[in-house]
Structure formats: C-alpha cells, structure tokens
Design a protein around this motif. Structure first.
Motif, PDB file in Angstrom:
ATOM      1  N   LEU A  60     -14.329  -7.234  -0.416  1.00 54.23           N
ATOM      2  CA  LEU A  60     -13.836  -8.172  -1.418  1.00 54.23           C
ATOM      3  C   LEU A  60     -12.941  -9.230  -0.769  1.00 54.23           C
ATOM      4  CD1 LEU A  60     -14.115  -8.485  -4.504  1.00 54.23           C
ATOM      5  CD2 LEU A  60     -11.992  -7.196  -4.742  1.00 54.23           C
ATOM      6  N   ALA A  61     -12.113  -8.819   0.175  1.00 52.05           N
ATOM      7  CA  ALA A  61     -11.233  -9.761   0.871  1.00 52.05           C
ATOM      8  C   ALA A  61     -12.052 -10.742   1.712  1.00 52.05           C
ATOM      9  CB  ALA A  61     -10.260  -8.991   1.762  1.00 52.05           C
ATOM     10  N   LYS A  62     -13.123 -10.254   2.294  1.00 51.27           N
ATOM     11  CA  LYS A  62     -13.957 -11.089   3.149  1.00 51.27           C
ATOM     12  C   LYS A  62     -14.818 -12.063   2.357  1.00 51.27           C
ATOM     13  CE  LYS A  62     -17.492 -10.781   6.777  1.00 51.27           C
ATOM     14  NZ  LYS A  62     -18.317  -9.849   7.618  1.00 51.27           N
ATOM     15  N   GLY A  63     -15.328 -11.633   1.203  1.00 46.26           N
ATOM     16  CA  GLY A  63     -16.310 -12.443   0.502  1.00 46.26           C
ATOM     17  C   GLY A  63     -15.843 -13.182  -0.727  1.00 46.26           C
ATOM     18  N   SER A  64     -14.642 -12.864  -1.246  1.00 44.69           N
ATOM     19  CA  SER A  64     -14.199 -13.491  -2.490  1.00 44.69           C
ATOM     20  C   SER A  64     -12.979 -14.381  -2.281  1.00 44.69           C
ATOM     21  CB  SER A  64     -13.875 -12.429  -3.544  1.00 44.69           C
ATOM     22  OG  SER A  64     -12.589 -11.874  -3.329  1.00 44.69           O
ATOM     23  N   LYS A  65     -12.687 -15.175  -3.298  1.00 44.48           N
ATOM     24  CA  LYS A  65     -11.508 -16.043  -3.281  1.00 44.48           C
ATOM     25  C   LYS A  65     -10.253 -15.326  -3.766  1.00 44.48           C
ATOM     26  CE  LYS A  65     -14.215 -20.243  -4.149  1.00 44.48           C
ATOM     27  NZ  LYS A  65     -14.472 -21.355  -5.107  1.00 44.48           N
ATOM     28  N   LEU A  66     -10.416 -14.134  -4.293  1.00 43.63           N
ATOM     29  CA  LEU A  66      -9.276 -13.383  -4.808  1.00 43.63           C
ATOM     30  C   LEU A  66      -8.337 -12.951  -3.688  1.00 43.63           C
ATOM     31  CD1 LEU A  66     -11.149 -11.037  -7.309  1.00 43.63           C
ATOM     32  CD2 LEU A  66      -9.814 -13.062  -7.886  1.00 43.63           C
ATOM     33  N   LYS A  67      -7.071 -12.830  -4.010  1.00 38.62           N
ATOM     34  CA  LYS A  67      -6.108 -12.298  -3.057  1.00 38.62           C
ATOM     35  C   LYS A  67      -6.132 -10.783  -3.205  1.00 38.62           C
ATOM     36  CE  LYS A  67      -1.321 -12.439  -1.464  1.00 38.62           C
ATOM     37  NZ  LYS A  67       0.041 -13.009  -1.670  1.00 38.62           N
ATOM     38  N   VAL A  68      -6.591 -10.101  -2.186  1.00 37.23           N
ATOM     39  CA  VAL A  68      -6.806  -8.659  -2.254  1.00 37.23           C
ATOM     40  C   VAL A  68      -5.651  -7.915  -1.586  1.00 37.23           C
ATOM     41  CG1 VAL A  68      -8.377  -6.775  -1.704  1.00 37.23           C
ATOM     42  CG2 VAL A  68      -9.293  -9.061  -2.191  1.00 37.23           C
ATOM     43  N   ILE A  69      -5.064  -6.985  -2.322  1.00 40.46           N
ATOM     44  CA  ILE A  69      -4.020  -6.124  -1.777  1.00 40.46           C
ATOM     45  C   ILE A  69      -4.701  -4.990  -1.018  1.00 40.46           C
ATOM     46  CG2 ILE A  69      -2.014  -4.699  -2.309  1.00 40.46           C
ATOM     47  CD1 ILE A  69      -1.733  -7.675  -3.024  1.00 40.46           C
ATOM     48  N   SER A  70      -4.377  -4.831   0.252  1.00 46.75           N
ATOM     49  CA  SER A  70      -5.015  -3.788   1.064  1.00 46.75           C
ATOM     50  C   SER A  70      -4.603  -2.403   0.584  1.00 46.75           C
ATOM     51  CB  SER A  70      -4.635  -3.953   2.533  1.00 46.75           C
ATOM     52  OG  SER A  70      -3.267  -3.638   2.734  1.00 46.75           O
ATOM     53  N   GLN A  71      -5.368  -1.398   0.990  1.00 44.39           N
ATOM     54  CA  GLN A  71      -5.052  -0.023   0.608  1.00 44.39           C
ATOM     55  C   GLN A  71      -3.716   0.434   1.203  1.00 44.39           C
ATOM     56  OE1 GLN A  71      -6.943   2.370  -1.563  1.00 44.39           O
ATOM     57  NE2 GLN A  71      -7.198   0.235  -2.168  1.00 44.39           N
ATOM     58  N   SER A  72      -3.396  -0.029   2.400  1.00 48.77           N
ATOM     59  CA  SER A  72      -2.107   0.330   2.993  1.00 48.77           C
ATOM     60  C   SER A  72      -0.957  -0.287   2.208  1.00 48.77           C
ATOM     61  CB  SER A  72      -2.046  -0.117   4.453  1.00 48.77           C
ATOM     62  OG  SER A  72      -2.193  -1.523   4.576  1.00 48.77           O
ATOM     63  N   GLN A  73      -1.152  -1.500   1.696  1.00 45.75           N
ATOM     64  CA  GLN A  73      -0.130  -2.144   0.874  1.00 45.75           C
ATOM     65  C   GLN A  73       0.037  -1.415  -0.460  1.00 45.75           C
ATOM     66  OE1 GLN A  73      -1.994  -6.123   1.186  1.00 45.75           O
ATOM     67  NE2 GLN A  73       0.034  -6.887   1.743  1.00 45.75           N
ATOM     68  N   VAL A  74      -1.076  -1.017  -1.048  1.00 46.30           N
ATOM     69  CA  VAL A  74      -1.028  -0.268  -2.309  1.00 46.30           C
ATOM     70  C   VAL A  74      -0.220   1.006  -2.124  1.00 46.30           C
ATOM     71  CG1 VAL A  74      -2.392   1.032  -3.998  1.00 46.30           C
ATOM     72  CG2 VAL A  74      -3.198  -1.202  -3.207  1.00 46.30           C
ATOM     73  N   LYS A  75      -0.505   1.727  -1.051  1.00 49.08           N
ATOM     74  CA  LYS A  75       0.211   2.984  -0.770  1.00 49.08           C
ATOM     75  C   LYS A  75       1.696   2.734  -0.531  1.00 49.08           C
ATOM     76  CE  LYS A  75       0.039   7.093   2.158  1.00 49.08           C
ATOM     77  NZ  LYS A  75      -0.078   8.022   1.027  1.00 49.08           N
ATOM     78  N   SER A  76       1.991   1.658   0.197  1.00 48.36           N
ATOM     79  CA  SER A  76       3.383   1.335   0.503  1.00 48.36           C
ATOM     80  C   SER A  76       4.175   1.003  -0.759  1.00 48.36           C
ATOM     81  CB  SER A  76       3.437   0.153   1.473  1.00 48.36           C
ATOM     82  OG  SER A  76       4.766  -0.244   1.725  1.00 48.36           O
ATOM     83  N   ILE A  77       3.554   0.260  -1.667  1.00 49.50           N
ATOM     84  CA  ILE A  77       4.240  -0.157  -2.892  1.00 49.50           C
ATOM     85  C   ILE A  77       4.386   0.999  -3.883  1.00 49.50           C
ATOM     86  CG2 ILE A  77       4.095  -1.654  -4.929  1.00 49.50           C
ATOM     87  CD1 ILE A  77       2.649  -3.702  -3.099  1.00 49.50           C
ATOM     88  N   LEU A  78       3.323   1.773  -4.035  1.00 50.92           N
ATOM     89  CA  LEU A  78       3.347   2.843  -5.032  1.00 50.92           C
ATOM     90  C   LEU A  78       4.034   4.107  -4.543  1.00 50.92           C
ATOM     91  CD1 LEU A  78      -0.242   2.578  -6.582  1.00 50.92           C
ATOM     92  CD2 LEU A  78       1.888   1.555  -7.398  1.00 50.92           C
ATOM     93  N   GLY A  79       4.059   4.301  -3.235  1.00 53.46           N
ATOM     94  CA  GLY A  79       4.683   5.506  -2.693  1.00 53.46           C
ATOM     95  C   GLY A  79       3.773   6.707  -2.818  1.00 53.46           C
ATOM     96  N   SER A  80       3.716   7.303  -3.982  1.00 55.62           N
ATOM     97  CA  SER A  80       2.831   8.428  -4.228  1.00 55.62           C
ATOM     98  C   SER A  80       1.438   7.896  -4.594  1.00 55.62           C
ATOM     99  CB  SER A  80       3.374   9.302  -5.365  1.00 55.62           C
ATOM    100  OG  SER A  80       2.503  10.376  -5.631  1.00 55.62           O
ATOM    101  N   TYR A  81       0.513   7.953  -3.647  1.00 59.69           N
ATOM    102  CA  TYR A  81      -0.817   7.385  -3.865  1.00 59.69           C
ATOM    103  C   TYR A  81      -1.811   8.081  -2.942  1.00 59.69           C
ATOM    104  CZ  TYR A  81      -4.645   3.980  -3.853  1.00 59.69           C
ATOM    105  OH  TYR A  81      -5.882   3.377  -3.952  1.00 59.69           O
ATOM    106  N   PRO A  82      -3.017   8.391  -3.464  1.00 64.87           N
ATOM    107  CA  PRO A  82      -3.435   8.169  -4.853  1.00 64.87           C
ATOM    108  C   PRO A  82      -2.946   9.260  -5.794  1.00 64.87           C
ATOM    109  CG  PRO A  82      -5.218   9.132  -3.598  1.00 64.87           C
ATOM    110  CD  PRO A  82      -4.094   8.897  -2.622  1.00 64.87           C
ATOM    111  N   GLU A  83      -2.922   8.931  -7.081  1.00 55.52           N
ATOM    112  CA  GLU A  83      -2.635   9.896  -8.136  1.00 55.52           C
ATOM    113  C   GLU A  83      -3.822   9.935  -9.095  1.00 55.52           C
ATOM    114  OE1 GLU A  83       1.002   9.006 -10.082  1.00 55.52           O
ATOM    115  OE2 GLU A  83       2.251   9.604  -8.381  1.00 55.52           O
TER     116      GLU A  83
END
Length: 206
Positions: A60-83
C-alpha cells in the motif's frame, strides 16, 4: 467444505477474473490525502496475521498515495499490539460464516484516534483447515477485512477471502502461475493481489 474446496481449486484470483469477486466496494471515495494503518485484529495464527499485515502495508505504501503507518509504528504507538478485536464472523467447527453486524466499531474507532489516522484496514485471519487434494496437503485460511473511515465510521470495503499454499511444495498450477509454497509466499501473493484491486477500484494509486 465444498465451498472452501471450490475456492481452493481456482484460488481467489480466478474469482476476481471471472467477475465474481468476494470484495465488496461500498464507498470508493477514499481521500488520497488520508492517513491509514493496517491493523491486526486477531491474535490466533499470529504468524500469518503478522506476515499479511506487513506485506499489505508495504504494498500500500509503495503503490498508493495514502500515508501508510508501518507495522512497527503501529506497535510503537499502541504498545500492546496486536490485540484481539471482535471481527465480523462466526466459527462453527470447520465452518466459517461472515456476519458484518458483529464487528466492534467502538474499539476500532479508539485505535484510529490513538494512531491519528483517517482509515483503518482491519484484518482477521482467525481460522484454517487442511485439505488433501491429489496427494497435496493444502492449508486453507479464512480471511476477512474491512476498510473503515474515521471518525465517520463509514465502511468503505469489505472482503471475505480464502488463501492457501502447497504444503508439499508441489507448485499446483493455478491462474497466474503456481500456488504459493509456504505461509510467507501465500501472504505476499494475496496481500499484493488485494492492494492492486483496492487501488484499481478506489483511484488511490500513485
């Protein structure tokens, strides 16, 4: 079981090519300036969920115009991930039934707020069975996803999918080539296929 076997024999790519796509575009007006996160919502089959989310985010990050939050960023922000977040399905023995009234929009909205994103691509891979076809052992995974806009909570896309690979590495011939031969290749193949379809139908491509 017959339904799963039928999907297995042609893989999901054939259903797309024949016009019987299991992907439902409810609202296709995705804001190309939006921010999105792919969210793992199921802790069972953690390896497959993590592989799929990673490949989907990258494609999605490679092919789209959307700003994609990486999985490492998601984990860093949420802390407990995945739930585990309740998904739109029921599992009864070997049967897998989708019911979109069951999803937990409140929990997804709370995550979207924490991540500061306008879109959540929520994925669930909660169920698998193993079939034997022509001597080949074929794990079949049930996959459900929803693309949801926040804070409006608009459902953009809903997907019911089935994925498989040839456990014996025999390379069963399917539309587009040979079936994937392990979980990694399966998740990469299917995530890229779904991202390509999403880009095509929402106009978010670069």
């Amino acid at each position: 079981m017959k339904k799963i076997l039928s999907a297995l024999l042609v893989l999901t790519s054939l259903s797309m090519l024949s016009g019987c796509s299991p992907i439902k575009y409810i609202n296709s007006d995705v804001n190309t300036n939006g921010k999105i996160a792919v969210l793992i919502c199921e802790t069972r089959l953690s390896k497959e969920n993590a592989l799929f989310a990673g490949y989907f985010s990258d494609a999605l990050a490679k092919g789209s115009k959307l700003k994609v939050i990486s999985q490492s960023q998601v984990k860093s922000i949420l802390g407990s991930y995945p739930e585990r977040i309740k998904g739109p399905y029921r599992i009864k023995g070997t049967e897998f039934e989708v019911d979109y009234s069951l999803h937990d929009l409140d929990s997804l909205a709370a995550v979207a707020k924490k991540l500061n994103v306008q879109y959540i691509y929520a994925i669930w891979i909660p169920h698998s069975i193993e079939l034997v076809q022509a001597g080949n052992h074929l794990p079949v995974y049930s996959y459900v996803s929803e693309l949801i806009e926040f804070p409006s909570r608009r459902i953009m896309v809903q997907t019911k999918w089935e994925m498989t690979y040839s456990k014996d590495g025999s390379g069963i011939t399917v539309v587009g080539g040979s079936a994937p031969r392990n979980e990694k290749d399966m998740c990469k193949f299917n995530s890229e296929l779904l991202v390509a379809d999403l880009i095509k139908n929402t106009g978010i491509g670069k």
